[in-house]
Design a protein around this motif. Structure first.
Motif, short mmCIF file in Angstrom:
data_model
loop_
_atom_site.label_atom_id
_atom_site.label_comp_id
_atom_site.label_asym_id
_atom_site.label_seq_id
_atom_site.Cartn_x
_atom_site.Cartn_y
_atom_site.Cartn_z
N LEU A 7 0.85 -1.18 0.00
CA LEU A 7 0.00 0.00 0.00
C LEU A 7 0.89 1.24 0.00
CD1 LEU A 7 -3.02 0.64 0.07
CD2 LEU A 7 -2.78 0.93 2.54
N ILE A 8 0.82 2.03 -1.07
CA ILE A 8 1.61 3.24 -1.20
C ILE A 8 0.65 4.37 -1.57
CG2 ILE A 8 3.45 4.40 -2.50
CD1 ILE A 8 4.66 1.60 -2.99
N ASP A 9 0.65 5.42 -0.75
CA ASP A 9 -0.26 6.56 -0.97
C ASP A 9 -1.70 6.08 -1.15
OD1 ASP A 9 1.85 8.36 -0.82
OD2 ASP A 9 2.26 8.21 -2.97
N ASN A 10 -2.11 5.18 -0.28
CA ASN A 10 -3.48 4.62 -0.27
C ASN A 10 -3.84 3.86 -1.54
OD1 ASN A 10 -4.10 5.55 2.34
ND2 ASN A 10 -4.57 7.58 1.52
N LYS A 11 -2.83 3.42 -2.31
CA LYS A 11 -3.07 2.60 -3.50
C LYS A 11 -2.28 1.31 -3.36
CE LYS A 11 -3.86 6.05 -7.06
NZ LYS A 11 -3.42 6.51 -8.38
N ASN A 12 -2.87 0.20 -3.72
CA ASN A 12 -2.18 -1.08 -3.71
C ASN A 12 -1.33 -1.16 -4.97
OD1 ASN A 12 -1.61 -3.43 -2.38
ND2 ASN A 12 -3.30 -4.57 -3.28
N MET A 13 -0.01 -1.06 -4.81
CA MET A 13 0.91 -1.00 -5.94
C MET A 13 1.74 -2.27 -6.04
SD MET A 13 0.42 2.17 -7.05
CE MET A 13 1.85 2.55 -8.00
N SER A 14 1.87 -2.81 -7.25
CA SER A 14 2.75 -3.95 -7.47
C SER A 14 4.19 -3.48 -7.39
CB SER A 14 2.49 -4.58 -8.84
OG SER A 14 1.22 -5.17 -8.86
N ILE A 15 4.97 -4.13 -6.54
CA ILE A 15 6.36 -3.76 -6.32
C ILE A 15 7.29 -4.80 -6.94
CG2 ILE A 15 8.11 -3.23 -4.58
CD1 ILE A 15 5.77 -1.24 -4.64
N TRP A 16 6.97 -6.07 -6.74
CA TRP A 16 7.79 -7.16 -7.26
C TRP A 16 6.92 -8.14 -8.02
CZ3 TRP A 16 8.01 -5.87 -2.01
CH2 TRP A 16 9.20 -5.26 -1.59
N GLY A 17 7.51 -8.77 -9.01
CA GLY A 17 6.91 -9.93 -9.65
C GLY A 17 7.69 -11.14 -9.17
N ILE A 18 7.00 -12.24 -8.98
CA ILE A 18 7.70 -13.46 -8.59
C ILE A 18 8.12 -14.18 -9.87
CG2 ILE A 18 7.54 -15.67 -7.41
CD1 ILE A 18 5.51 -14.40 -5.51
N GLU A 19 9.41 -14.17 -10.12
CA GLU A 19 9.98 -14.82 -11.30
C GLU A 19 9.99 -16.33 -11.12
OE1 GLU A 19 12.33 -16.16 -14.53
OE2 GLU A 19 11.01 -14.46 -14.33
N SER A 20 10.49 -16.78 -9.96
CA SER A 20 10.49 -18.21 -9.67
C SER A 20 10.45 -18.40 -8.16
CB SER A 20 11.72 -18.90 -10.27
OG SER A 20 12.90 -18.41 -9.67
N LEU A 21 9.88 -19.54 -7.76
CA LEU A 21 9.74 -19.83 -6.35
C LEU A 21 9.63 -21.33 -6.17
CD1 LEU A 21 9.14 -19.02 -3.38
CD2 LEU A 21 6.74 -18.76 -4.07
N ASP A 22 10.49 -21.89 -5.33
CA ASP A 22 10.36 -23.28 -4.93
C ASP A 22 10.73 -23.39 -3.46
OD1 ASP A 22 13.19 -23.58 -4.70
OD2 ASP A 22 13.36 -24.31 -6.75
N ASN A 23 10.91 -24.58 -2.94
CA ASN A 23 11.19 -24.77 -1.52
C ASN A 23 12.45 -24.06 -1.06
OD1 ASN A 23 8.96 -26.32 -0.78
ND2 ASN A 23 9.90 -28.16 -1.63
N ASN A 24 13.43 -23.89 -1.95
CA ASN A 24 14.74 -23.38 -1.55
C ASN A 24 15.17 -22.08 -2.21
OD1 ASN A 24 15.30 -25.68 0.14
ND2 ASN A 24 15.50 -26.82 -1.77
N LYS A 25 14.55 -21.69 -3.31
CA LYS A 25 14.99 -20.51 -4.05
C LYS A 25 13.82 -19.60 -4.37
CE LYS A 25 18.26 -23.32 -6.52
NZ LYS A 25 18.54 -23.85 -7.83
N LEU A 26 14.11 -18.30 -4.33
CA LEU A 26 13.13 -17.27 -4.67
C LEU A 26 13.83 -16.24 -5.55
CD1 LEU A 26 10.52 -15.55 -4.29
CD2 LEU A 26 11.56 -14.67 -2.17
N THR A 27 13.24 -15.94 -6.68
CA THR A 27 13.75 -14.86 -7.54
C THR A 27 12.62 -13.87 -7.75
OG1 THR A 27 15.26 -16.38 -8.67
CG2 THR A 27 14.82 -14.27 -9.74
N LEU A 28 12.88 -12.63 -7.36
CA LEU A 28 11.92 -11.56 -7.53
C LEU A 28 12.38 -10.63 -8.63
CD1 LEU A 28 11.37 -10.59 -3.78
CD2 LEU A 28 9.95 -12.08 -5.19
N PHE A 29 11.44 -10.02 -9.31
CA PHE A 29 11.72 -9.01 -10.32
C PHE A 29 11.23 -7.68 -9.76
CE2 PHE A 29 12.76 -7.65 -14.49
CZ PHE A 29 11.86 -6.67 -14.82
N TYR A 30 12.17 -6.78 -9.43
CA TYR A 30 11.83 -5.48 -8.87
C TYR A 30 11.32 -4.60 -10.00
CZ TYR A 30 12.22 -1.44 -5.77
OH TYR A 30 11.96 -0.34 -5.00
#
Length: 113
Positions: free
Chosen positions: A77-100
């Motif tokens: 929530l930024i300035d009372n708007k729900n803003m997308s900050i990151w996209g989830i590129e990949s996610l499994d039990n051990n690794k997470l890659t975010l796209f800022y």
């Protein structure tokens, strides 16, 4: 021209996001692969972050949303708007890659206890 190229790269990258990401896997503690002092913790409703030079955890409420093709985005929530900050590129039990989204860079993490 630079903004147009950035937008094109962003769209291509967003289109390559994984189609089936289990968002429950996001919860837990993650350590950056690029900055060993940077940690993220995701709970059901909050994202906490700390890194070298910070006195305390940065705590923000977050939500997840699905885009086209089941892409998952992390929103704040930024300035009372729900803003997308990151996209989830990949996610499994051990690794997470975010796209800022604002800078177009990838952030890589590994799960820690």
């Amino acid at each position: 021209m630079k903004k147009i190229l950035t937008a094109i790269i962003l769209l291509i990258t967003l289109n390559s996001f994984s189609q089936k990401i289990n968002s429950q896997l996001l919860q837990g503690k993650w350590q950056s692969l690029d900055d060993k002092t940077n940690f993220l913790v995701f709970t059901k409703d909050f994202r906490k972050e700390i890194a070298e030079g910070m006195d305390s955890w940065d705590i923000e409420k977050y939500t997840l949303s699905k885009g086209s093709g089941n892409k998952i985005f992390i929103n704040q929530l930024i300035d009372n708007k729900n803003m997308s900050i990151w996209g989830i590129e990949s996610l499994d039990n051990n690794k997470l890659t975010l796209f800022y989204l604002s800078r177009g860079n990838f952030l890589r993490y590994r799960r820690v206890k």
